[in-house]
Design an enzyme around this catalytic site. Structure first.
Site, PDB file in Angstrom:
ATOM      1  N   SER A 112      35.702  43.374  40.094  1.00  0.00           N
ATOM      2  CA  SER A 112      35.508  42.353  39.069  1.00  0.00           C
ATOM      3  C   SER A 112      34.172  42.457  38.345  1.00  0.00           C
ATOM      4  O   SER A 112      33.901  43.452  37.700  1.00  0.00           O
ATOM      5  CB  SER A 112      35.690  40.981  39.708  1.00  0.00           C
ATOM      6  OG  SER A 112      35.682  39.992  38.737  1.00  0.00           O
ATOM      7  N   HIS A 113      33.323  41.429  38.494  1.00  0.00           N
ATOM      8  CA  HIS A 113      32.073  41.377  37.733  1.00  0.00           C
ATOM      9  C   HIS A 113      30.970  42.209  38.379  1.00  0.00           C
ATOM     10  O   HIS A 113      29.882  42.310  37.827  1.00  0.00           O
ATOM     11  CB  HIS A 113      31.612  39.928  37.609  1.00  0.00           C
ATOM     12  CG  HIS A 113      31.428  39.272  38.947  1.00  0.00           C
ATOM     13  ND1 HIS A 113      32.497  38.906  39.738  1.00  0.00           N
ATOM     14  CD2 HIS A 113      30.327  38.965  39.647  1.00  0.00           C
ATOM     15  CE1 HIS A 113      32.041  38.380  40.855  1.00  0.00           C
ATOM     16  NE2 HIS A 113      30.732  38.406  40.836  1.00  0.00           N
ATOM     17  N   ASP A 276      35.054  39.831  31.827  1.00  0.00           N
ATOM     18  CA  ASP A 276      34.380  40.574  32.899  1.00  0.00           C
ATOM     19  C   ASP A 276      35.084  41.888  33.210  1.00  0.00           C
ATOM     20  O   ASP A 276      36.011  42.304  32.508  1.00  0.00           O
ATOM     21  CB  ASP A 276      34.264  39.703  34.159  1.00  0.00           C
ATOM     22  CG  ASP A 276      35.602  39.492  34.835  1.00  0.00           C
ATOM     23  OD1 ASP A 276      36.631  39.548  34.137  1.00  0.00           O
ATOM     24  OD2 ASP A 276      35.634  39.282  36.070  1.00  0.00           O
ATOM     25  N   ASP A 278      37.335  42.991  35.269  1.00  0.00           N
ATOM     26  CA  ASP A 278      38.797  43.064  35.405  1.00  0.00           C
ATOM     27  C   ASP A 278      39.525  42.109  34.467  1.00  0.00           C
ATOM     28  O   ASP A 278      40.742  41.930  34.592  1.00  0.00           O
ATOM     29  CB  ASP A 278      39.215  42.823  36.864  1.00  0.00           C
ATOM     30  CG  ASP A 278      38.803  41.467  37.368  1.00  0.00           C
ATOM     31  OD1 ASP A 278      37.799  40.913  36.882  1.00  0.00           O
ATOM     32  OD2 ASP A 278      39.488  40.936  38.271  1.00  0.00           O
ATOM     33  N   ASP A 280      39.487  38.818  33.997  1.00  0.00           N
ATOM     34  CA  ASP A 280      39.978  37.482  34.346  1.00  0.00           C
ATOM     35  C   ASP A 280      38.967  36.375  34.043  1.00  0.00           C
ATOM     36  O   ASP A 280      39.298  35.201  34.115  1.00  0.00           O
ATOM     37  CB  ASP A 280      40.473  37.415  35.801  1.00  0.00           C
ATOM     38  CG  ASP A 280      39.425  37.814  36.810  1.00  0.00           C
ATOM     39  OD1 ASP A 280      38.301  38.181  36.410  1.00  0.00           O
ATOM     40  OD2 ASP A 280      39.736  37.773  38.024  1.00  0.00           O
ATOM     41  N   ARG A 281      37.729  36.755  33.700  1.00  0.00           N
ATOM     42  CA  ARG A 281      36.740  35.724  33.348  1.00  0.00           C
ATOM     43  C   ARG A 281      36.550  35.654  31.837  1.00  0.00           C
ATOM     44  O   ARG A 281      36.850  36.616  31.135  1.00  0.00           O
ATOM     45  CB  ARG A 281      35.389  36.039  33.979  1.00  0.00           C
ATOM     46  CG  ARG A 281      35.416  36.019  35.475  1.00  0.00           C
ATOM     47  CD  ARG A 281      34.012  36.127  35.998  1.00  0.00           C
ATOM     48  NE  ARG A 281      34.038  36.123  37.452  1.00  0.00           N
ATOM     49  CZ  ARG A 281      33.015  35.801  38.216  1.00  0.00           C
ATOM     50  NH1 ARG A 281      31.857  35.482  37.658  1.00  0.00           N
ATOM     51  NH2 ARG A 281      33.119  35.811  39.531  1.00  0.00           N
ATOM     52  N   SER A 364      32.801  29.448  37.513  1.00  0.00           N
ATOM     53  CA  SER A 364      32.342  30.830  37.400  1.00  0.00           C
ATOM     54  C   SER A 364      33.004  31.555  36.233  1.00  0.00           C
ATOM     55  O   SER A 364      33.131  32.767  36.261  1.00  0.00           O
ATOM     56  CB  SER A 364      32.651  31.564  38.705  1.00  0.00           C
ATOM     57  OG  SER A 364      34.032  31.428  39.020  1.00  0.00           O
ATOM     58  N   LYS A 375      43.339  33.906  36.987  1.00  0.00           N
ATOM     59  CA  LYS A 375      42.575  33.443  35.834  1.00  0.00           C
ATOM     60  C   LYS A 375      42.662  34.509  34.757  1.00  0.00           C
ATOM     61  O   LYS A 375      42.928  35.669  35.041  1.00  0.00           O
ATOM     62  CB  LYS A 375      41.138  33.115  36.222  1.00  0.00           C
ATOM     63  CG  LYS A 375      40.352  34.212  36.924  1.00  0.00           C
ATOM     64  CD  LYS A 375      39.037  33.628  37.423  1.00  0.00           C
ATOM     65  CE  LYS A 375      38.076  34.686  37.928  1.00  0.00           C
ATOM     66  NZ  LYS A 375      38.188  34.906  39.381  1.00  0.00           N
ATOM     67  N   ARG A 495      24.562  30.249  46.462  1.00  0.00           N
ATOM     68  CA  ARG A 495      24.840  29.594  45.187  1.00  0.00           C
ATOM     69  C   ARG A 495      24.539  28.104  45.333  1.00  0.00           C
ATOM     70  O   ARG A 495      25.004  27.465  46.285  1.00  0.00           O
ATOM     71  CB  ARG A 495      26.301  29.776  44.784  1.00  0.00           C
ATOM     72  CG  ARG A 495      26.755  31.227  44.679  1.00  0.00           C
ATOM     73  CD  ARG A 495      27.978  31.348  43.770  1.00  0.00           C
ATOM     74  NE  ARG A 495      28.656  32.624  43.908  1.00  0.00           N
ATOM     75  CZ  ARG A 495      28.232  33.776  43.388  1.00  0.00           C
ATOM     76  NH1 ARG A 495      27.093  33.829  42.728  1.00  0.00           N
ATOM     77  NH2 ARG A 495      28.941  34.890  43.535  1.00  0.00           N
TER      78      ARG A 495
HETATM   79  C1  VG1 Z   1      32.948  34.235  42.785  1.00  0.00           C
HETATM   80  C2  VG1 Z   1      33.120  32.934  42.035  1.00  0.00           C
HETATM   81  C3  VG1 Z   1      34.522  32.404  42.238  1.00  0.00           C
HETATM   82  C4  VG1 Z   1      35.535  33.458  41.795  1.00  0.00           C
HETATM   83  C5  VG1 Z   1      35.258  34.758  42.528  1.00  0.00           C
HETATM   84  C6  VG1 Z   1      36.137  35.887  42.032  1.00  0.00           C
HETATM   85  O1  VG1 Z   1      33.123  34.025  44.169  1.00  0.00           O
HETATM   86  O2  VG1 Z   1      32.175  31.981  42.476  1.00  0.00           O
HETATM   87  O3  VG1 Z   1      34.681  31.211  41.513  1.00  0.00           O
HETATM   88  O4  VG1 Z   1      36.834  33.035  42.062  1.00  0.00           O
HETATM   89  O5  VG1 Z   1      33.908  35.172  42.329  1.00  0.00           O
HETATM   90  O6  VG1 Z   1      35.969  36.082  40.671  1.00  0.00           O
HETATM   91  P1  VG1 Z   1      31.899  33.896  45.178  1.00  0.00           P
HETATM   92  O7  VG1 Z   1      32.531  33.778  46.542  1.00  0.00           O
HETATM   93  O8  VG1 Z   1      31.037  35.085  44.998  1.00  0.00           O
HETATM   94  O9  VG1 Z   1      31.161  32.653  44.768  1.00  0.00           O
HETATM   95  V1  VG1 Z   1      36.189  37.620  40.042  1.00  0.00           V
HETATM   96  O10 VG1 Z   1      36.255  37.494  38.401  1.00  0.00           O
HETATM   97  O11 VG1 Z   1      34.739  38.348  40.605  1.00  0.00           O
HETATM   98  O12 VG1 Z   1      37.454  38.267  40.804  1.00  0.00           O
HETATM   99 CO    CO Z   2      36.962  39.095  37.556  1.00  0.00          CO
END
Ligand code: VG1
Ligand code: CO
Length: 542
Positions: A112-113, A276, A278, A280-281, A364, A375, A495
């Site tokens: 993801s990000h 982001d 992948d 989804d953000r 997020s 998402k 966080r």
């Molecule tokens: C983070 C975000 C959470 C989101 C997750 C996956 O998780 O806070 O809201 O669902 O990333 O997003 P964490 O456990 O690091 O707080 V993605 O777009 O990285 O798949």
């Molecule tokens: Co993502």
């Protein structure tokens, strides 16, 4: 034809908030990815002939794992494997493909990000037949299986050509390389008023979209430029790169700084957006006006009926616990239920399947609806465009009107990254230990009303998920939430989520840091952030 490869367990293959994420070097070890994928198949036990979807965000190591996964899937009895061309499928597009082709599930290869490249991150996530992330019952069973696994299955077959659409056989399995964009773009056309958006574009409405050299580029070019008529160049960084051009594909003020700077310049376009790694953000920023993801959820929910896909209204709204309560006020006004779930999209799946919620969101930068079970970054962008086109107002005007009506939830998240795990654990343990003594205590002008560790009872399947974040709730509705990230690959990330409600008629147009100053001080006083971590300030504020 099936080959059994002896193996032994690796420690630590525990899926976090969104799948298993580790450094590429960890995933590249012999048997590492193979063990995890085999453990998934051992747990889900696909029916013979079942369909599996495989896609990824194009990051470094994507193609290697896709070839491994295809052979392991073939050896485990899947009849058909659908793979996005070039190994590419955004997370929401993969969710849609799973649903559309009635697959039994899918593997999404993404961190993801998180940054990509040989020294950066990789990830694998399993989604179930509804198109959504596997629930905790499945991820826990997969983790348990990885701890005892002693073999994985494969077939003796050449690599598949991932770059040409069409079908071929791998042992007894048909592998189809599919266009990653077409199905998704068609779905978007069914949900939104493309005609209204096209008309706005023709009348001079402008936007900038930063795909951050990640998976959304091809989707954004097809939808925004080809189908909606925004001029070429509206989408920037539109080619997915294995290392995202050396940046973090995280659409926030820090990593999408160029877009921010542009949107706050005098000649800014009307609308700015990004997504982001992948896809989804989403990031939503109007000319001179950033919209927090929590506000975006509320504003989208309040206006969703203006889009054809939601003209019938919303069944309910769901948000993750650390997300601000702005959406709750909209739900109340609409007379629909609002659900508060733990962090991570997997907790929305049951509510969406049961028809209890239509729109969901996380602080997020995740927003989505019942059109898929993930998402969806571009979905949020398109819903914003649809609403702005129909209402004919600016992002700033919409935000001001919204706050004037509902009041404003000032909100920020402070991240302390790459902390030594023992220090982060000690901070959380200490705070947890004194939660019961906090009610009634004063922190500057704030008085604690309630403090607890968030636990979620799923109203659909009755399962409980405990320890989902520590909440300190103050009189008057302000709030601080503390939790540790479940997506990082280096040490621990703390966080701290800060929220203050200002009712309609109050101070609705102040700077967020000033409005949150008392809460920021209280967060340190209550949790000893500086004392524990030695950090004087957060690494990232979003
Ligand atoms: C983070 C975000 C959470 C989101 C997750 C996956 O998780 O806070 O809201 O669902 O990333 O997003 P964490 O456990 O690091 O707080 V993605 O777009 O990285 O798949
Ligand atoms: Co993502």
């Amino acid at each position: 034809m099936t080959v059994t490869v002896p193996s032994s367990p690796y420690a630590g293959q525990k899926p976090g908030t969104s799948g298993l994420r580790k450094k590429v070097k960890v995933f590249a070890q012999p048997n590492y990815a193979e063990n995890f994928i085999q453990a998934v198949f051992d747990v889900v036990q696909p029916a013979p002939g079942a369909t599996l979807v495989i896609g990824g965000d194009g990051r470094y190591h994507n193609r290697t794992v896709i070839q491994q996964a295809i052979r392991i899937a073939a050896a485990n009895g899947y009849g058909r494997v659908l793979v996005g061309k070039g190994g590419i499928l955004s997370t929401p597009a993969a969710s849609h493909v799973i649903r559309k082709y009635e697959a039994s599930g899918g593997l999404i290869l993404s961190a993801s990000h998180n940054p990509g490249g040989p020294d950066e991150d990789f990830g694998i996530k399993y989604n179930i037949a509804n198109g959504g992330p596997a629930p905790e019952s499945v991820t826990e069973a997969v983790y348990a299986r990885t701890q005892v696994i002693d073999r994985w299955l494969t077939v003796d077959a050449e690599d598949v050509d991932l770059d040409t659409c069409g079908s071929s056989a791998v042992a007894d399995t048909i592998v189809s390389i599919i266009d990653p964009v077409a199905d998704y773009a068609d779905l978007m056309e069914t949900l939104f008023d493309f005609g209204a958006i096209r008309q706005a574009v023709a009348s001079g409405f402008t936007m900038a979209f930063d795909a951050m050299s990640a998976v959304t580029g091809p989707y954004a070019i097809e939808i925004l430029e080809n189908r909606l008529g925004f001029p070429a160049g509206t989408v920037r960084n539109g080619t997915p790169l294995p290392d995202f051009g050396g940046h973090h594909p995280d659409p926030n003020m820090v990593h999408a700084k160029a877009l921010f700077d542009q949107m706050f310049a005098p000649d800014a376009p009307d609308f700015g957006a990004a997504s982001d790694g992948d896809g989804d953000r989403n990031l939503i920023v109007g000319r001179g006006r950033f919209i927090t993801p929590s506000d975006s959820l509320a504003m989208l929910a309040a206006n969703a009926h203006l889009a054809p896909g939601y003209a019938g209204g919303l069944k309910g709204i769901a948000r993750s616990m650390p997300t601000s309560a702005a959406a709750d006020r909209v739900a109340e006004a609409l007379g629909v239920p609002c659900f508060e779930t733990p962090t991570g999209w997997k907790f929305f799946g049951n509510l969406l399947d049961a028809g209890m919620a239509t729109i969901c969101g996380e602080e997020s930068a995740g927003t989505g609806s019942d059109h898929v079970r993930e998402k969806d970054g571009l979905w949020a962008v398109l819903l914003w465009l649809n609403i702005l086109a129909v209402r004919g107002i600016s992002v700033d005007q919409l935000a001001r009107e919204h706050w004037a009506h509902y009041g404003r939830n000032y909100y920020a998240r402070h991240d302390y990254e790459a902390l030594p795990t023992d220090i982060a654990d000690a901070l959380i343990a200490e705070l947890q230990g004194k939660l019961a003594t906090l009610p009634g205590q004063h922190f500057g002008p704030l008085t604690v009303a309630q403090a607890d560790s968030f636990s979620y009872l799923d109203p659909v399947d009755g399962s409980t998920s405990a320890n989902q974040g520590l909440r300190v709730l103050f009189e008057g509705g302000s709030r601080i939430v503390f939790r540790l990230s479940g997506t990082g690959t280096e040490g621990a990330t703390l966080r701290v989520y800060l929220e203050r409600y200002e009712p309609a008629g109050g101070d609705l147009d102040r700077e967020t840091p000033a409005m949150l100053a008392d809460l920021i001080a209280a967060a340190d006083a209550v949790a000893g952030i500086v004392r524990h971590t030695g950090r004087m300030a957060p690494d990232v504020v979003t």
